[in-house]
Write an enzyme that holds these catalytic residues in place. Structure first.
Site, PDB file in Angstrom:
ATOM      1  N   LYS A  93     -25.709  -5.154  30.049  1.00 39.45           N
ATOM      2  CA  LYS A  93     -25.469  -4.269  31.192  1.00 39.45           C
ATOM      3  C   LYS A  93     -23.983  -3.997  31.355  1.00 39.45           C
ATOM      4  O   LYS A  93     -23.155  -4.884  31.152  1.00 39.45           O
ATOM      5  CB  LYS A  93     -25.984  -4.913  32.487  1.00 39.45           C
TER       6      LYS A  93
ATOM      7  N   HIS B 177     -30.764 -11.966  37.900  1.00 35.58           N
ATOM      8  CA  HIS B 177     -31.823 -11.334  37.132  1.00 35.58           C
ATOM      9  C   HIS B 177     -31.493 -11.221  35.641  1.00 35.58           C
ATOM     10  O   HIS B 177     -30.331 -11.108  35.273  1.00 35.58           O
ATOM     11  CB  HIS B 177     -32.080  -9.920  37.648  1.00 35.58           C
TER      12      HIS B 177
ATOM     13  N   ASP C 107     -36.766 -12.892  44.764  1.00 36.21           N
ATOM     14  CA  ASP C 107     -35.582 -13.690  44.436  1.00 36.21           C
ATOM     15  C   ASP C 107     -35.637 -15.083  45.063  1.00 36.21           C
ATOM     16  O   ASP C 107     -35.091 -16.036  44.508  1.00 36.21           O
ATOM     17  CB  ASP C 107     -34.304 -12.972  44.865  1.00 36.21           C
TER      18      ASP C 107
ATOM     19  N   TYR D  34     -25.811   0.489  37.247  1.00 37.29           N
ATOM     20  CA  TYR D  34     -26.050  -0.325  36.057  1.00 37.29           C
ATOM     21  C   TYR D  34     -26.322   0.591  34.869  1.00 37.29           C
ATOM     22  O   TYR D  34     -27.171   1.470  34.959  1.00 37.29           O
ATOM     23  CB  TYR D  34     -27.330  -1.147  36.168  1.00 37.29           C
TER      24      TYR D  34
END
Length: 182
Positions: free
Chosen positions: A71, A61, A169, A131
């Site tokens: 991130k 992603h 996905d 995250y």
């Protein structure tokens, strides 16, 4: 905190100093001053947590500019193989990946700057994943690359035929069919 550089510029592994005794352990998970001095000058604005079961693969992603995200990721409980793929066309490692085991036992974190696609595979019965993001979630900007793309050479340590994937996905394009916005 020990900073370990990876093959991909800007992607680093962070290993905290863990203080353990018979009661358990303590470590500093994040210090803005030290992070800015040693890793990157980033303002984190959003924290996300996911819980996944064995065999789940999430990714790969990213968010398109101007909503791209850096991130800082970690696995709080369980064990995952965490992957970052370089999508930055000007990078010498464009199209290459880094894979790192993150777990509740090793307390490692992985920093992924903007322009890196991210995914992970759950190797334990379950995994609690955290995250920190430097930009807000923008649904219209989200995108991905197929985790099943063999040309990327990623060893997810899970048989792809047994992997648990989201419908979204499964629809992500192969890297060769992808036009990077970075």
């Amino acid at each position: 905190m020990q900073i370990i550089k990876t093959e991909i510029p800007g992607v680093v592994i962070l290993e905290p100093r863990v203080f353990a005794d018979p009661r358990g352990y303590f470590f500093e998970a994040f210090c803005e001053r030290d992070f800015r001095e040693q890793v990157a000058d980033v303002d984190f604005v959003q924290d996300n947590v996911s819980l996944s079961t064995r065999g789940v693969i999430r990714g790969l992603h990213f968010q398109r500019p101007p909503f791209a995200q850096a991130k800082l990721v970690s696995c709080l409980q369980g064990r995952v193989i965490d992957v970052g793929v370089d999508l930055r066309r000007s990078s010498p490692t464009f199209g290459r990946h880094v894979a790192v085991e993150l777990s509740g036992e090793n307390h490692r974190q992985l920093f992924l700057p903007r322009g890196i696609a991210h995914g992970f595979a759950v190797l334990s019965d379950s995994a609690l994943f955290h995250y920190k993001c430097d930009n807000y979630y923008a649904p219209a900007s989200e995108a991905g690359i197929s985790i099943l793309d063999s040309s990327l050479g990623i060893d997810w340590q899970i048989d792809p035929a047994q992997a648990v994937l989201s419908e979204k996905d499964m629809k992500n394009p192969l890297f060769s069919d992808f036009d990077s916005p970075f």
